[in-house]
Design an enzyme around this catalytic site. Sequence first.
Site, PDB file in Angstrom:
ATOM      1  N   GLY A 219      36.564 -49.728 101.064  1.00 40.70           N
ATOM      2  CA  GLY A 219      35.896 -48.313 100.902  1.00 40.70           C
ATOM      3  C   GLY A 219      37.243 -47.332 100.132  1.00 40.70           C
ATOM      4  O   GLY A 219      38.349 -47.903  99.865  1.00 40.70           O
ATOM      5  N   CYS A 247      40.290 -53.874 104.132  1.00 42.58           N
ATOM      6  CA  CYS A 247      40.504 -52.947 102.826  1.00 42.58           C
ATOM      7  C   CYS A 247      40.665 -51.710 103.808  1.00 42.58           C
ATOM      8  O   CYS A 247      41.649 -51.644 104.468  1.00 42.58           O
ATOM      9  CB  CYS A 247      39.942 -53.669 101.798  1.00 42.58           C
ATOM     10  SG  CYS A 247      40.332 -52.117 100.303  1.00 42.58           S
ATOM     11  N   HIS A 332      40.161 -58.892  99.698  1.00 45.56           N
ATOM     12  CA  HIS A 332      38.286 -58.983  99.738  1.00 45.56           C
ATOM     13  C   HIS A 332      38.372 -60.643 100.090  1.00 45.56           C
ATOM     14  O   HIS A 332      38.168 -61.137  98.711  1.00 45.56           O
ATOM     15  CB  HIS A 332      38.023 -58.405  98.503  1.00 45.56           C
ATOM     16  CG  HIS A 332      38.128 -57.043  98.854  1.00 45.56           C
ATOM     17  ND1 HIS A 332      37.031 -56.089  99.398  1.00 45.56           N
ATOM     18  CD2 HIS A 332      39.442 -56.080  97.649  1.00 45.56           C
ATOM     19  CE1 HIS A 332      37.392 -55.385  99.168  1.00 45.56           C
ATOM     20  NE2 HIS A 332      38.525 -55.044  98.337  1.00 45.56           N
ATOM     21  N   GLU A 334      35.222 -61.825 100.470  1.00 46.74           N
ATOM     22  CA  GLU A 334      33.516 -62.195 100.131  1.00 46.74           C
ATOM     23  C   GLU A 334      33.839 -61.946  98.402  1.00 46.74           C
ATOM     24  O   GLU A 334      32.925 -62.886  97.891  1.00 46.74           O
ATOM     25  CB  GLU A 334      32.854 -60.725 100.445  1.00 46.74           C
ATOM     26  CG  GLU A 334      33.027 -59.566  99.091  1.00 46.74           C
ATOM     27  CD  GLU A 334      34.995 -58.790  99.507  1.00 46.74           C
ATOM     28  OE1 GLU A 334      35.090 -57.750  98.917  1.00 46.74           O
ATOM     29  OE2 GLU A 334      35.636 -59.088 100.906  1.00 46.74           O
TER      30      GLU A 334
END
Length: 357
Positions: A219, A247, A332, A334
């Site tokens: 975020g 994150c 990250h 993903e």
Amino acid sequence: MKAFLILEDGHVFTGTSIGSGKEVISEIVFNTSMTGYLEVLTDPSYAGQAVTMTYPLIGNYGINFSDMESKKPWVKGFIVRELSRTASNFRCEGSIQNFLEKHDIPGIAGIDTRALTKLLREKGTMNGMITTNENYNLDEILPQLAAYEVGNVVDEVTCSEPTVLKGNGKKVALMDFGAKNNIARSLNKRGCEVTIYPAHTSAEEILAAKPDGIMLSNGPGDPKSCTDIIKEIKKLYDSEVPIFAICLGHQLMALATGADTHKLKYGHRGGNHPVKDLSTGRVYISSQNHGYVVDTDTLDPAVAKSAFVNVNDGTNEGLEYIGKQIFTVQFHPEACPGPQDSAYLFDRFIDMMGGEQ
């Protein structure tokens, strides 16, 4: 049409307007990725910021809507050296220019992005204005730039109500602090049923649903501004439910357990950041987008220990929590810069929840 990028230190870059012609003030950051500009535009972590792409040619493969990381773009502005005049790719569904216009996002092309990036690296991240007003007044603008704050943008980007991605495996509660779509997809393709919750959902509501695991998402903004969310995360920490955080979620868990965070001079944003797994010594290529880091000097060794470190500057990239089924990463997994270097972390989370069945 001419456009101007005005920085809070008084530097002015002159280029050509792209996208919307409106005037915006934002934090100016840079991203070193060579591709993935649509993912950058639609990553909620960029809320409140204008992004400078350091790669000189942007837009050559156009827009493919299935690559979007959220329902709309979140950047306040877009800054490039050269915007491709034609888009050529078999998946292409439109151009960046039209995409920016549709979503009322201003941008500037034709400036020396190398000089801008060097300036941000030397002086640190600055606020700036993108404007098409040729009669701008620096004496009026500079105080506005100095006063600008990104603020608590988590409230802007989070979902408004819970949604469910059906699956036949483990039940995962995903806290949406500005979650990229691929986080939920990465869990769902491993069979998980993923329930995506708004950022301010209480810990009691999450735990009452009896999830097998909890995911804290990425975020935008300063993690310390999320005071109410941090209190709820402490309650989740005190439960025995396995937790994986990415994150901003990584930073919020650290704050919830007594550690501190600080702002980096110019942040880590790009798809080529090397991180080292301290348990194996292996280095992974990671995708990153953050301006804040956990201060490892403030970690209580009885609570957490460093698990990953940034090879470039030695900053923290992940934590393991002592006596808990909790691990968190700053980067990250993903995303696919390696292309699948750190996707195994989702498998590790599945194992923490008791495997696929």
